[in-house]
Each structure stands twice: as structure tokens, then as C-alpha cells.
Design a protein around this motif. Structure first.
Motif, short mmCIF file in Angstrom:
data_model
loop_
_atom_site.label_atom_id
_atom_site.label_comp_id
_atom_site.label_asym_id
_atom_site.label_seq_id
_atom_site.Cartn_x
_atom_site.Cartn_y
_atom_site.Cartn_z
N GLU A 104 7.61 -41.92 45.93
CA GLU A 104 8.04 -41.04 47.02
C GLU A 104 8.02 -39.56 46.63
OE1 GLU A 104 12.16 -41.44 48.25
OE2 GLU A 104 11.54 -41.19 50.33
N LEU A 159 17.94 -39.42 46.74
CA LEU A 159 18.75 -39.46 47.95
C LEU A 159 19.85 -40.52 47.90
CD1 LEU A 159 15.84 -38.95 50.51
CD2 LEU A 159 17.59 -37.28 49.88
N GLY A 180 17.46 -33.84 57.72
CA GLY A 180 16.13 -34.39 57.91
C GLY A 180 16.14 -35.89 58.10
N ARG A 181 14.94 -36.43 58.23
CA ARG A 181 14.80 -37.86 58.48
C ARG A 181 13.77 -38.45 57.54
NH1 ARG A 181 13.43 -38.80 64.74
NH2 ARG A 181 15.14 -37.61 65.60
N GLY A 182 13.85 -39.74 57.35
CA GLY A 182 12.85 -40.46 56.58
C GLY A 182 12.70 -39.89 55.18
N SER A 183 11.47 -39.94 54.69
CA SER A 183 11.24 -39.50 53.32
C SER A 183 11.42 -38.00 53.16
CB SER A 183 9.83 -39.90 52.87
OG SER A 183 9.86 -41.21 52.38
N CYS A 185 14.03 -36.39 54.06
CA CYS A 185 15.46 -36.06 53.95
C CYS A 185 15.66 -35.19 52.72
CB CYS A 185 16.28 -37.33 53.76
SG CYS A 185 16.72 -38.13 55.28
#
Ligand SMILES: Cc1cc2nc3c(=O)[nH]c(=O)nc-3n(C[C@H](O)[C@H](O)[C@H](O)COP(=O)(O)O)c2cc1C
Ligand code: SF4
Ligand code: SF4
Ligand code: SF4
Ligand code: FES
Lengths: 243, 538, 185
Positions: A104, A159, A180-183, A185
Motif C-alpha cells: 500500500e 493507519l 480521507g477515505r480508502g487507501s 486515508c
């Protein structure tokens, strides 16, 4: 889970973990019982002394008679539970989760100040992750060096929100949050201001100590020099609750 | 207040309408509004003039056949007041013709037959008032039998009686999971007395789904009534409707309905002159799909980041601000008033063995009649698509129907003869979901379909847990490669493996079901994937 | 691996090369010191920067690659190794996960070249084109381009780790490198 020092009326239950017959207080979680009995369960977001987050999913275990997997950190024990913590399937899932984490962001251990003292690194080794099968995401994130004592490198953040929780629950400053959202964040300080400009941060350094990776480190450390000490946490947490 | 008093009121309201010789109903739901029904309404009002009170133009909610909007229904007393005349694709220019026509000589060029299967095969409970009453009119709702369920519950039934009726009805949650509503209510009711909450989940975020929006826009009081009955049954005094901000019309109508219900004494303190207090607040969601998940939704109401948390504890035990909380979907609540009014046995007589009542579906995609339908559980999929939906346009052939949105899957032709209910869909590898149905014809590429839904899940993942957050990203990039004919057999194997891990380990329903569209297209259309794979190079 | 040198009568053949790495993994190999002598009884290094042979033989038992895939040339070599080696090993973090060379992936290749050969150069800044392989847009680990059978992470993997892996292979067992090394070790 942090809990009051003395609780009236807690019952004791018996259960079976990996063919070991054990007893536990009914208000304990599976992971707490495993830790007490030296049964290894990989975990990343869980930390004794902080509230349960249940997000990394590394601690999933199999419960007999139940199809769904259960997160050991967020499930309380119950009478007669039969738990398997290390089946072939669980090992495979955990390896995949760790690989997903490595892919990631950029966890390049050889140039990290936490090299050799990183929980992600040792998790990978313990779970047998010697390479990452999925493609790397190749997304670059900023580094915030504005704090006079500490540094935040988003590229190494997993995270887990340990920093968010320790700052809120133990230090009481609530400097951190997630946006934020998803990866994409990101953990942020004071509504996404540079950390150095934060008005809430007391500079206590607790977030740095609990951070499992090299995302939060002391300034001025060089490769492999950043050793963390999380000793204080369960002690502080219990004293807080005793009051 | 007793039922008789309410019945008296209803009769009074109906009498007020008695002078109206001709009622012209214009669909004012979002879909018809977007095709111009506001202008049609104005033109019709002009054409009607004041009509000496004998002619009345009113805005109503969704009539179902959205693809033919703007829809206008004309109910003439001489022909019986049920809206037997329906006009489709109406423009403002048609207004004089419509107003000028007389009963028995309708405007033929605009006619939309109501005896066609699209209308005839439906069975309306949730949508019984939809398209008939003015959603902004409290009187209309009461005249149509509204609030009789609530008054009956408050004045003639104990909370336990209500729970019994709901349990007997066999109603299951319409928000996707199909959890037995009676059981959920009883669990919250059994929690020690104290602060409890009722939440209506109106976050409807599935792509292609607009059932809940239609209910809120067409008959908002019905939802309030259902919530009030629930609150009475479980002992709550406060409710929230969590509705997405992208539904401004629904929000507006809810606000109007709340105001009017309160003024009438049907919400607030001492409801209908009983000791029961219940008030409802609206909370707007900012459009994150995951905020439809119950624990994320509650976090959002509390002002926190909208992220799910592990369950148990379930909301029934520890929900909003740690208090026992009942959370149900809009359509679930919309079924409550009829159940209390007509009895649980009546409801249980409709549908299949394990799925009772009706279900509202939003038909979309490659199908003649797109729009909103309500059919009894157990209706065959083939009937829904070929008869009610009118089949596939442009002489194309049917390929698959997608149900359950991003959590669901595709059903191929050979399984179309199953009766639709929670369990049958599950065995086919999909789910009821909230009721979106997207029909695909021969030109649809199933890898594209899977990629589309995976992209949705990837962008909507809240980012809390690792498997969903990064697994959806990886699965999407693999699907993208395969769709672009750049994938290999190894990519496909990796994709399948990731599906398994993400499904098994994700924290909330979003991640757990995100692989479903891939798994189901692989199950029925594996050849389409394999055709796109590259041969190994060495 | 089933090639037991004693039963087949010939030594295990090994080929190694470095791609985009710092040659540290090869140095670590040499760090096996006197164990190299014992090793020489069991394996034959048939191709390597450490020996003189310039041709990769048709059939090699074990291929060992250091470094990541950063250029056309790396890609070609990796494919060649895959083609000629029965068992292919990624040795070291660059080979296993891209490591330091992959840090340029966050930037556009052209920007990286500019920074290296123009911005920071005072005398005759120019981008070299002759006699150097073309760089790829994205640096990848070896298994990002060819199938790899065994991964030995570490930067560099300790000589003991390499010794362990080779000894296990010689004994016909499948080594588990996680027991002795890790990313960044
Ligand atoms: C990602 C996700 C999104 C959801 N979105 C909705 C939604 O938009 N509306 C809804 O009613 N339920 C939604 N649900 C289901 C709710 O969590 C919950 O189960 C439901 O509101 C319960 O109501 P019911 O028992 O009446 O179905 C969602 C669940 C998940 C996991
Ligand atoms: S140093 Fe202390 S106060 Fe500052 S962010 Fe970290 S935990 Fe919070
Ligand atoms: S900065 Fe460290 S503690 Fe905070 S979320 Fe990232 S990895 Fe966890
Ligand atoms: S499954 Fe996805 S949406 Fe649900 S908690 Fe995990 S990251 Fe968030
Ligand atoms: S430790 Fe249990 S989910 Fe992270």
C-alpha cells in the motif's frame, strides 16, 4: 480493553484455545487471554492500554461452530468457546493482509530509522512473508518534519490509529485524527495543520512511542536507531481508570 | 384519541375533497421533476383555472413508470375516482388538451394504459399511496387511512401486542440483510428501560437504487408513522432519520411532514392524547456509502467520523451514545403501519414461506420499463423482467440481472425462474440488497460490470480495515488489467484469492461483500474472464 | 530440490548475476568466508560476476539474482535466467521488493534523470545515452516480471542466511528464509 481496576461480580469461564483448556474472566477478550497464556496472535492495531479498534484484522481467529472469522481483540470470551488461532487458512489470510500493507505504501526497511525495531517488519517475518505478491501501489505521501522533536512519514503509516487513540485517551490532547477515505486515508494533526503548528500537541511523545512503524519517529535518529518504549501505556491506562 | 375520532377526521378530510369533480395528479418525485414535471404542473394549473373548485391539480409522488415521465393521472368523478387515466411523456403544451378532454374521450396520443402488466402485476403496500396522495398534505394522508395504525397501537394495543403483530407478520429488514424485524424490535424492547433510540436508515447509497427516495418523496408520513409505532413498541422517545444530503426533495418533504405531524399532535409530547412522547430529528449524511452501515451511521449522528466498528455489541444493546437503539430501513418502517392496521396475519399471507410481504425494486438498465415496482415476494424474476419490465429493448437478448448493488451479484438467464426472496437470491450467490435491479443485455461485458462495482467499493471504502481498504484497490487494478486484456492466468488466480481474504476478514459488510460481484460473474461467466487473459509469455 | 549431488554424481550448478543493486548481496555471499571452500565441493558456479565465464550455460540448477528490474538490460537478464535456471532465487531486498532503487518510482523518470544528470551537475550537464541501458518507467522486484521460486530478503541478507539457504538446497530440502532473515535485515 482498559477496564476498572476492581470489578465486582465478574464470572470466570472456561474455554479451549488451540486444544489448551483455559479459564478466563468473562470480561476479557480473546486476545487478552491469549497474551496471558503466551499464545501468539499477530496484531497491529491492538495495544494493551488503548481502546479496541478492530481494524487490522490480523488477529482473526476461528471459532468452532461459527462460519465467520472473529477478531480476537474485539471479542469477549464465553463459556465453552473453542478457538483456533493458527490454522493454515488463518496463516494464509494473515500473510495476505501483511502483503497488502507492504504494497500500500513504501515500506523500504533498509533506509528506515525503525529498521530492526518495527512491528510490521517483525510481523512479516513471523508470519513468513518473504515477498509481496501483489503489485506495489506506488503512491507518494508527504513527510511532516515541522515538529521540533518528532517527524511523521505518511509513507510508513499503516493507519492503525494508535497515535490517535493514545493522544486522545491517555494524553488527553486529541491532536490526531484521520481524514480521507480508502487507501488515501491519512492521520492528521489539528485539522490537517503541520504538526509543528499544532496548538494542542503537548510534545509528550506518546504517539511516537506507540507507533508500530517508522511513521512516527524522533528527529535526529538514523537508520535503525529509533527504538520505541511502550512500557508506560498499560500502567498509565490502569492508573487513569483506577481514579 | 380513539380510532373512531381519527376515522371521523379522515371522513371530514375526504368530504372536503368531495366537491372536486376532476383531480389531476402530476408526479412530483425527483425523476419526473428532472424530466420537466414542474412546468407541466404549472401549465395544467393554468389550464384548469380556479375551476370553481371542481377541478384540482395536485402534485403527487412516484407512479412507478419513471421512464415514461412526466406522468399525469386524471381522476374524474364520473368515471370513478380511481386514477384510471394515465398520460405519459406529458409536456406543458399538452395541458389544454388534457384539461379539455372529457371523461370517456381521453387524449389518445398521450395515453399510457394502466391495464398493462407493468401496473397490473404489482401489489402495493409500501407504495399504496404513492402517486395518489399529495406528499405534502397531512390531510391527504389521513384521508387515505394514515395514522390509523399508530392510533390503533397507542389506544388499543400494548407494546407487547405491537411486537407480536410485527413478529407474526414475518417482516424482514428491507435494508439488505433481511434480519427479522420482530426479533430486532423485541431485542431492543427487552433492554432495561431508559434512554432508547429509533433510527430510520435513509442513506440509500447503492448505485441504481432509489426505492427509499421514492417512498420519502411520495409518502413521508408513512415512515414517520412506522417509526412512532416502533418507538412505542420498544420504549423510545427519540428518533432520527439519517438521510443523505443528495436527496434534497426527500429532506424537504420529510421536514414538511414532521412539522405537520407535530402540529396535529401526532408527534411530540402526549401523542394522540396518550402518555406517549416521541420526537424525530433529521440528520443529513454527507454522501459516504459506508454511512449506511449501521454502526458507521450512528457514529456519524454522534458527530464522529463515519466508520464502522466491530459488532457485537449490536446497536440493539449498545447503539447511539451507548443506548439501546433500533435501526431499520425506510421501506421496513413503511410496512409497519399497514401491518398494525391490517394485522400481522394479513401481511404473512403475502409472499413466500420465509420472506413475507412485498418488495419494492428499482428496475434499471437494459429494460423497456425502467422505474419503481412493488411485487409480492416470490414473484419470478422472469416475470419481473420480461412481463413487468417489458423485456429487453432493441431486439437484444437478456444476459444477466444484477441485484444487491455492490454487495450483490449477477443472475444469468438459466436461473430466472426462481421466485425472488431473501433465501433464493442467496443460494444464487447474490442478495436482495435494498432492491436495485440492473438488467444487462448481450452487449454488456461482465468483467466491466465487476470492475465497475469494485471501483465503487474501492472509492467508498472508509479505510479503517486493511483487507477492504487495500484489497479493493488491488482487486480493482487486477480487474482493470483483465478488462484491458492485459491480465494473465496468475492475475485471475490472485484475484480469486484476494476475493476470499477480503470477504473473510473485512470488518464491515462493505468489505465482506465487495468481492460478491466478482465471485458471481466468475461463477456464471468465467469464460468471459478467460477470453480476455493473455497467454503466458514463455 | 531433488538434485542430490551424491546421487546424480555431479555438483549443483549455480549461476548468479546482479541487476539494479549495489553488489552488496554478492559481497555478503563472499562473506561466507571459509564456508565457501566447503561449498565449492558441492556446487559449481558456472556463471557470475565472481567468476570468469561470460556465457550463461543452457541448463543451470540454481540461478541467483541480486538487484531489481530497472532497465531493459535487467529485464533481459532476468528473462534469460528464468529460461535457463531450474530454480530461481531473488537474493536481497532489491530483488525481493525493489528496495532503494524503487524509491524513484514516486517520481517521473524524466525528473529523476534531470535531477541526476542536469540539476546537480555543474560541468557539462547531459543525460547519458550511449552504452547505457534504457531505464524503465517503474522499478519492479524480480517476481514482477518473471516467476521466482525462492525469496531471500535482507539488505543485504547475512552470509549466514545465504549459507543456510544453499545448505538446505544442497540437502534437498526447501529452505524457509523467514527463519533467518527479513526485509531490511
Ligand atoms: C456498506 C453498507 C451500506 C449500507 N447501506 C444501507 C442503506 O443505505 N440503507 C439501509 O437501510 N441499510 C443499509 N445497510 C444495512 C444497515 O447496516 C442495516 O443493516 C439496516 O439499516 C438495518 O435495517 P433493516 O433491518 O430494516 O434492514 C448498509 C450496510 C452496509 C454494510
Ligand atoms: S506528542 Fe503527545 S500530545 Fe503531541 S501528538 Fe503525540 S501524543 Fe499527542
Ligand atoms: S502514524 Fe503510526 S501510530 Fe499513527 S496510524 Fe500511522 S502507523 Fe499507526
Ligand atoms: S470493510 Fe471497508 S468500509 Fe468496512 S470498516 Fe473495513 S475499510 Fe471500512
Ligand atoms: S488487533 Fe484485532 S483487528 Fe487489529
Amino acid at each position: 480493553m482498559p477496564r476498572p481496576a476492581n470489578q465486582p461480580n465478574v464470572r470466570v469461564v472456561t474455554l479451549k484455545i488451540d486444544d489448551l483448556d483455559l479459564s478466563a474472566r468473562e470480561d476479557e477478550t480473546i486476545i487478552e487471554v491469549c497474551r496471558e497464556n503466551k499464545i501468539p496472535i499477530p496484531s497491529l492495531c491492538y495495544l494493551d492500554g488503548l481502546s479496541t479498534w478492530g481494524a487490522c484484522r490480523l488477529c482473526v481467529v476461528e471459532l468452532e461452530g461459527q462460519n465467520r472469522l472473529t477478531a480476537a481483540c474485539s471479542t469477549r470470551v464465553a463459556e465453552g468457546m473453542q478457538i483456533h488461532t493458527n490454522t493454515e487458512r488463518l496463516q494464509r489470510y494473515r500473510r495476505t493482509i501483511i502483503e497488502l500493507l507492504f504494497a500500500e505504501r513504501s515500506h523500504i526497511c533498509s533506509v528506515c530509522v525503525s529498521n530492526g525495531h518495527c512491528e510490521l517488519q517483525s510481523l512479516a517475518q513471523r508470519c513468513g512473508v518473504d515477498h509481496v505478491r501483489v503489485p506495489y501501489r506506488q503512491a507518494a505521501y508527504p513527510v511532516d518534519s515541522s515538529h521540533e522533536m518528532f517527524r511523521l512519514d505518511h509513507n510508513r503509516c499503516v493507519l492503525c490509529t494508535r497515535c490517535v487513540r493514545v493522544c486522545d485517551e491517555i494524553e488527553g490532547a486529541h491532536t490526531w485524527d484521520v481524514m480521507g477515505r480508502g487507501s488515501d486515508c491519512r492521520v492528521i494533526t489539528d485539522l490537517a495543520l503541520p504538526w509543528g503548528e499544532s496548538e494542542t500537541c503537548t510534545g509528550c511523545g506518546k504517539c511516537v512511542q506507540v507507533c508500530p512503524t517508522g511513521a512516527l519517529v524522533k528527529q535526529g535518529t538514523s537508520v535503525g536507531e529509533m527504538v520505541k518504549d511502550q512500557h508506560f501505556l498499560p500502567i498509565l491506562a490502569r492508573r487513569r481508570h483506577a481514579r | 384519541m380513539h380510532l373512531e375520532d381519527l376515522a371521523e377526521k379522515a371522513a371530514e378530510f375526504r368530504a372536503e375533497e368531495a366537491a372536486i369533480q376532476r383531480e389531476v395528479r402530476v408526479c412530483m418525485a425527483a425523476s419526473c421533476q428532472s424530466s420537466g414535471s414542474l412546468a407541466v404542473m404549472d401549465a395544467l394549473k393554468d389550464a384548469c383555472g380556479d375551476g370553481n373548485g371542481t377541478c384540482h391539480v395536485k402534485g403527487v409522488g412516484c407512479m412507478g413508470l419513471c421512464s415514461a415521465g412526466p406522468l399525469v393521472a386524471v381522476a374524474d368523478k364520473d368515471c370513478g375516482l380511481d386514477a384510471s387515466l394515465l398520460y405519459r411523456d406529458v409536456t406543458p403544451n399538452d395541458a389544454p388538451d388534457i384539461m379539455g378532454s372529457v371523461c370517456g374521450a381521453p387524449v389518445e396520443r398521450l395515453r399510457c394504459p394502466t391495464d398493462q402488466p407493468f401496473f397490473a402485476r404489482q401489489h402495493k403496500i409500501v407504495l399504496e399511496n404513492s402517486g395518489i396522495i399529495d406528499p405534502d398534505s397531512f390531510k391527504n394522508y389521513v384521508a387515505a387511512g394514515g395514522y390509523a395504525g399508530m392510533v390503533r397501537a397507542l389506544s388499543e394495543m400494548t407494546p407487547a401486542d405491537v411486537l407480536r403483530e410485527v413478529t407474526t407478520s414475518g417482516l424482514r429488514g428491507r435494508g439488505g440483510g433481511g434480519y427479522p424485524t420482530g426479533l430486532k424490535w423485541s431485542t431492543v424492547a427487552k433492554m432495561p428501560a431508559g434512554q432508547k433510540y429509533v433510527i430510520c436508515n435513509a442513506d440509500e447509497g447503492d448505485p441504481g437504487a432509489f426505492m427509499d427516495r421514492a417512498v420519502l418523496e411520495s409518502d413521508p408520513h408513512r415512515v414517520l408513522e412506522g417509526m412512532a409505532i416502533a418507538a412505542y413498541a420498544i420504549g423510545a422517545n427519540k428518533g432520527y432519520i439519517y438521510v443523505r444530503a443528495e436527496y434534497p426533495l426527500a429532506v424537504e418533504r420529510l421536514q414538511t411532514a414532521l412539522r405537520k405531524a407535530k402540529r396535529a399532535g401526532f408527534l411530540g409530547n402526549k401523542i394522540a392524547d396518550t402518555q406517549f412522547n416521541f420526537e424525530i430529528e433529521i440528520r443529513l449524511g454527507a454522501g459516504a456509502f459506508v454511512c449506511g452501515e449501521e454502526t458507521a451511521l450512528m457514529a456519524s449522528i454522534e458527530g464522529l467520523r463515519g466508520q464502522p466498528r466491530p459488532r457485537p455489541p449490536y446497536p440493539a444493546e449498545s447503539g447511539l451514545w451507548g443506548c439501546p437503539t433500533l435501526i431499520n430501513n425506510v421501506e421496513t418502517f413503511a410496512n409497519i403501519a399497514p401491518i398494525v392496521r391490517e394485522g400481522g396475519d394479513w401481511f404473512a399471507s403475502i409472499g413466500t414461506e420465509r420472506s413475507k410481504g412485498t418488495k419494492v425494486f428499482a428496475l434499471a438498465g437494459k429494460i423497456h420499463n425502467t422505474g419503481l415496482i412493488e411485487v409480492p415476494m416470490g414473484t419470478k424474476l422472469r416475470d419481473i423482467i420480461e412481463i413487468i419490465g417489458g423485456g429487453i429493448p432493441d431486439d437484444k437478448s437478456f444476459k444477466a440481472v444484477q441485484t444487491g448493488g455492490p454487495s450483490g451479484g449477477c443472475i444469468p438467464d438459466r436461473h430466472l425462474d426462481i421466485p425472488v426472496d431473501y433465501d433464493s437470491l442467496k443460494t444464487l450467490g447474490t442478495m436482495m440488497g435494498s432492491g436495485g435491479m440492473i438488467v444487462m443485455d448481450e452487449t454488456s461485458c461482465m468483467v466491466d460490470v465487476a470492475r465497475y462495482f469494485m471501483e465503487f467499493c474501492m472509492t467508498e471504502s472508509c479505510g479503517k480495515c486493511i483487507p477492504c481498504r487495500t484489497g479493493t484497490w488491488q482487486m480493482h487494478s487486477l480487474l482493470d488489467r483483465i478488462a484491458k486484456s492485459q491480465g494473465t492466468q496468475a492475475d485471475l488466480a490472485l484475484l480469486e484469492e484476494l476475493c476470499e481474504v477480503v470477504q473473510a476478514t473485512s470488518l464491515c459488510g462493505l468489505g465482506q461483500t465487495a468481492p460478491n460481484p466478482v465471485l458471481s460473474t466468475l461463477r456464471y461467466f468465467r469464460d468471459e474472464y478467460e477470453e480476455k487473459l493473455q497467454l503466458p509469455t514463455s | 530440490m531433488s538434485n542430490d549431488p551424491t546421487s546424480t554424481g555431479h555438483k549443483i550448478t549455480v549461476a548468479t548475476t546482479w541487476l539494479d543493486g549495489c553488489s552488496g548481496c554478492h559481497m555478503s555471499f563472499l562473506d561466507m568466508d571459509e564456508r565457501l571452500i566447503a561449498l565449492a565441493d558441492q556446487i559449481d558456479i558456472v556463471y557470475s560476476p565472481l567468476v570468469d565465464t561470460k556465457e550463461l550455460p543452457e541448463q543451470v540448477d540454481v540461478g541467483i539474482l541480486e538487484g531489481s528490474i530497472s532497465s531493459d538490460d535487467d529485464l533481459e537478464k532476468a528473462k534469460e535466467f528464468r529460461q535457463h535456471c531450474k530454480l530461481l532465487i531473488s537474493l536481497g531486498d532489491c530483488a525481493v521488493n525493489g528496495n532503494v532503487p524503487s524509491m524513484r518510482n514516486h517520481f517521473k523518470l524524466a525528473d529523476v534523470m534531470d535531477r541526476a544528470y542536469r540539476e546537480n551537475v555543474t560541468l557539462q550537464p547531459q543525460i547519458p545515452v550511449h552504452g547505457v541501458p534504457n531505464l524503465l518507467g517503474t522499478v519492479k522486484p524480480i517476481h514482477g516480471v518473471v516467476a521466482v521460486d525462492l525469496f531471500v530478503p535482507g539488505c543485504p541478507p547475512h552470509a549466514d542466511a545465504i549459507w543456510y539457504v544453499l545448505s538446505e538446497l544442497i540437502e534437498g530440502r526447501t529452505p524457509d528464509p523467514s527463519q533467518v532473515t527479513r526485509f531490511g535485515a
